[in-house]
Design a protein around this motif. Structure first.
Motif, mmCIF file in Angstrom:
data_model
loop_
_atom_site.group_PDB
_atom_site.id
_atom_site.type_symbol
_atom_site.label_atom_id
_atom_site.label_comp_id
_atom_site.label_asym_id
_atom_site.label_seq_id
_atom_site.Cartn_x
_atom_site.Cartn_y
_atom_site.Cartn_z
ATOM 1 N N ASP A 105 -2.235 16.906 -6.269
ATOM 2 C CA ASP A 105 -3.103 16.009 -7.019
ATOM 3 C C ASP A 105 -3.915 15.210 -5.994
ATOM 4 O O ASP A 105 -3.388 14.337 -5.312
ATOM 5 N N LEU A 106 -5.197 15.525 -5.882
ATOM 6 C CA LEU A 106 -6.048 14.941 -4.852
ATOM 7 C C LEU A 106 -6.937 13.862 -5.452
ATOM 8 O O LEU A 106 -7.592 14.077 -6.473
ATOM 9 N N VAL A 107 -6.969 12.698 -4.782
ATOM 10 C CA VAL A 107 -7.840 11.600 -5.194
ATOM 11 C C VAL A 107 -8.737 11.253 -4.020
ATOM 12 O O VAL A 107 -8.246 10.897 -2.940
ATOM 13 N N VAL A 108 -10.044 11.352 -4.213
ATOM 14 C CA VAL A 108 -11.016 11.021 -3.170
ATOM 15 C C VAL A 108 -11.533 9.607 -3.434
ATOM 16 O O VAL A 108 -11.997 9.308 -4.539
ATOM 17 N N VAL A 109 -11.426 8.736 -2.432
ATOM 18 C CA VAL A 109 -11.818 7.333 -2.589
ATOM 19 C C VAL A 109 -12.995 7.019 -1.676
ATOM 20 O O VAL A 109 -13.246 7.719 -0.691
ATOM 21 N N SER A 110 -13.702 5.960 -1.994
ATOM 22 C CA SER A 110 -14.794 5.501 -1.138
ATOM 23 C C SER A 110 -14.232 4.830 0.111
ATOM 24 O O SER A 110 -13.116 4.310 0.097
ATOM 25 N N GLY A 111 -15.012 4.827 1.185
ATOM 26 C CA GLY A 111 -14.611 4.109 2.390
ATOM 27 C C GLY A 111 -14.004 5.013 3.443
ATOM 28 O O GLY A 111 -14.412 6.159 3.626
ATOM 29 N N THR A 112 -12.984 4.484 4.131
ATOM 30 C CA THR A 112 -12.352 5.169 5.251
ATOM 31 C C THR A 112 -10.861 5.365 4.971
ATOM 32 O O THR A 112 -10.385 5.125 3.859
ATOM 33 N N TYR A 113 -10.136 5.793 6.010
ATOM 34 C CA TYR A 113 -8.687 5.975 5.869
ATOM 35 C C TYR A 113 -8.008 4.702 5.383
ATOM 36 O O TYR A 113 -7.060 4.757 4.593
ATOM 37 N N ALA A 114 -8.473 3.541 5.801
ATOM 38 C CA ALA A 114 -7.842 2.278 5.408
ATOM 39 C C ALA A 114 -7.853 2.112 3.892
ATOM 40 O O ALA A 114 -6.869 1.647 3.294
ATOM 41 N N GLU A 115 -8.951 2.498 3.239
ATOM 42 C CA GLU A 115 -9.033 2.394 1.782
ATOM 43 C C GLU A 115 -8.115 3.418 1.110
ATOM 44 O O GLU A 115 -7.497 3.137 0.073
ATOM 45 N N ALA A 116 -8.021 4.609 1.690
ATOM 46 C CA ALA A 116 -7.111 5.615 1.149
ATOM 47 C C ALA A 116 -5.666 5.143 1.252
ATOM 48 O O ALA A 116 -4.855 5.340 0.329
ATOM 49 N N LEU A 117 -5.319 4.495 2.372
ATOM 50 C CA LEU A 117 -3.960 3.992 2.559
ATOM 51 C C LEU A 117 -3.641 2.903 1.544
ATOM 52 O O LEU A 117 -2.541 2.861 0.985
ATOM 53 N N ALA A 118 -4.583 2.019 1.282
ATOM 54 C CA ALA A 118 -4.361 0.963 0.288
ATOM 55 C C ALA A 118 -4.103 1.565 -1.090
ATOM 56 O O ALA A 118 -3.215 1.111 -1.836
ATOM 57 N N ALA A 119 -4.863 2.593 -1.452
ATOM 58 C CA ALA A 119 -4.670 3.246 -2.742
ATOM 59 C C ALA A 119 -3.322 3.949 -2.812
ATOM 60 O O ALA A 119 -2.644 3.925 -3.849
ATOM 61 N N ALA A 120 -2.911 4.561 -1.714
ATOM 62 C CA ALA A 120 -1.620 5.243 -1.686
ATOM 63 C C ALA A 120 -0.474 4.243 -1.817
ATOM 64 O O ALA A 120 0.527 4.507 -2.502
ATOM 65 N N ARG A 121 -0.604 3.094 -1.180
ATOM 66 C CA ARG A 121 0.444 2.074 -1.288
ATOM 67 C C ARG A 121 0.539 1.530 -2.711
ATOM 68 O O ARG A 121 1.635 1.267 -3.210
ATOM 69 N N GLU A 122 -0.588 1.390 -3.380
ATOM 70 C CA GLU A 122 -0.568 0.938 -4.772
ATOM 71 C C GLU A 122 0.134 1.966 -5.653
ATOM 72 O O GLU A 122 0.939 1.618 -6.525
ATOM 73 N N HIS A 123 -0.147 3.241 -5.430
ATOM 74 C CA HIS A 123 0.510 4.310 -6.191
ATOM 75 C C HIS A 123 2.016 4.316 -5.929
ATOM 76 O O HIS A 123 2.816 4.486 -6.852
ATOM 77 N N GLU A 124 2.380 4.143 -4.668
ATOM 78 C CA GLU A 124 3.803 4.092 -4.296
ATOM 79 C C GLU A 124 4.512 2.967 -5.050
ATOM 80 O O GLU A 124 5.592 3.162 -5.628
ATOM 81 N N ALA A 125 3.925 1.773 -5.050
ATOM 82 C CA ALA A 125 4.545 0.625 -5.702
ATOM 83 C C ALA A 125 4.628 0.809 -7.215
ATOM 84 O O ALA A 125 5.604 0.386 -7.850
ATOM 85 N N ARG A 126 3.640 1.459 -7.796
ATOM 86 C CA ARG A 126 3.574 1.602 -9.252
ATOM 87 C C ARG A 126 4.485 2.699 -9.778
ATOM 88 O O ARG A 126 5.052 2.581 -10.874
ATOM 89 N N THR A 127 4.658 3.774 -9.007
ATOM 90 C CA THR A 127 5.359 4.953 -9.533
ATOM 91 C C THR A 127 6.744 5.187 -8.947
ATOM 92 O O THR A 127 7.550 5.906 -9.541
ATOM 93 N N GLY A 128 7.009 4.639 -7.756
ATOM 94 C CA GLY A 128 8.261 4.939 -7.090
ATOM 95 C C GLY A 128 8.225 6.184 -6.232
ATOM 96 O O GLY A 128 9.254 6.621 -5.700
ATOM 97 N N ALA A 129 7.046 6.796 -6.087
ATOM 98 C CA ALA A 129 6.907 7.924 -5.164
ATOM 99 C C ALA A 129 7.179 7.458 -3.734
ATOM 100 O O ALA A 129 6.982 6.286 -3.406
#
Length: 307
Positions: free
Chosen positions: A112-136
């Motif tokens: 499941d691929l999600v493309v975000v605006s910005g750089t790696y830092a923005e992708a990392l922030a989105a991944a951390r939010e997903h981790e906190a929300r889902t338990g992945a």
């Protein structure tokens, strides 16, 4: 501090899941002498990242929510590949600058691929939010012990294959997972030189400041070496072993890409040619008699040969 013995454990854990990539003596790179080169660009998914991905997933329990990772491209492809091989769901966040080749590679794994605006830092922030929300569980691209010890299997493997008489190894740096693993395994037995693009020199900035600091990210290698801040594991190891850092221009990186194609018929991404760029451009000049080896670490250029 991570024990280097953990790299030996990681090596046994991942060795049947990855390629043992070739080492050769390159004689046609337009340099003054033959050069020992390890072609990690021939690794599964086109980069060393699959070593850390498999080590991370095989060394921990994966919850039903699966795996999440943020990546400039290569790490995401590696985690997605490893997750599929082990039967786990994965969500991968990448920035737009990952480029079409890496995005297509990740999609080909079924993740499941999600493309975000910005750089790696923005992708990392989105991944951390997903981790906190889902338990992945998150597989960090570079600043995690399992990632660093997995990447360290590359240097362990290389010592088994060659490096006889080699004094110095040149390695490209982004967030520091690869060079961190190399420093951890070698423990000062050989000199390791960090090579960074001028436009995203995280380790050099941290060494100058005495601590990891945020930098601006840009240049042709940003989708692989474009971490905003060096990882703390790498920084601590670089401080401990007083690792020298050199920077190279985008033009030097492009020239090194062409050298690898003309001399070895290896068409690699800019990050994969960055270590060679230091030697070929004179950014790193060996002492008389110093024997140098270069790691070629990434094979996913943008655009790719079939884009």
């Amino acid at each position: 501090m991570i024990d280097p013995a953990e790299i030996a454990v990681a090596h046994e854990r991942v060795r049947d899941r990855i390629h043992r990539t070739p080492v050769l003596i390159a004689r046609d790179l337009g340099l003054d002498a033959p050069l020992e080169v390890k072609l990690e660009n021939t690794q599964l998914t086109g980069s060393f990242k699959v070593r850390g991905a498999f080590n991370s997933l095989l060394s921990r329990a994966v919850p039903q929510a699966g795996i999440v990772a943020a990546s400039g491209g290569n790490h995401g492809a590696a985690v997605a590949y490893a997750a599929r091989a082990l039967g786990h769901p994965a969500r991968i966040f990448v920035p737009e600058l990952a480029g079409p080749s890496k995005i297509a590679l990740i999609r080909s794994t079924g993740a499941d691929l999600v493309v975000v605006s910005g750089t790696y830092a923005e992708a990392l922030a989105a991944a951390r939010e997903h981790e906190a929300r889902t338990g992945a569980i998150q597989v960090h691209a570079y600043d995690d012990p399992a990632t660093v010890t997995g990447q360290g299997t590359l240097m362990r493997e290389w010592e088994e294959q060659g490096l006889d008489g080699v004094d110095t190894v040149l390695i490209a740096v982004g967030g520091g997972g690869l060079i961190g693993g190399a420093l951890l395994w070698l423990q000062g037995r050989r000199k390791v030189v960090a090579v960074e693009p001028e436009s995203c020199a995280t380790l050099g900035a941290a060494r100058k400041a005495g601590q990891p600091v945020d930098i601006e990210v840009g240049g042709i290698a940003a989708n692989a070496l474009g971490a905003k801040r060096i990882g703390s594991i790498c920084f601590d190891l670089a401080q401990r072993f007083d690792t020298p850092v050199v920077t190279v221009t985008d033009d030097a990186i492009e020239a090194a890409q062409h050298r690898l194609w003309q001399g070895l018929r290896q068409w690699v991404e800019p990050a994969g040619a960055t270590a060679l760029a230091a030697l070929a451009s004179g950014a790193y000049t060996p002492e008389p008699g110093e024997r140098v080896a270069v790691l070629v670490c990434g094979a996913n250029p943008a655009p790719g040969p079939f884009d």
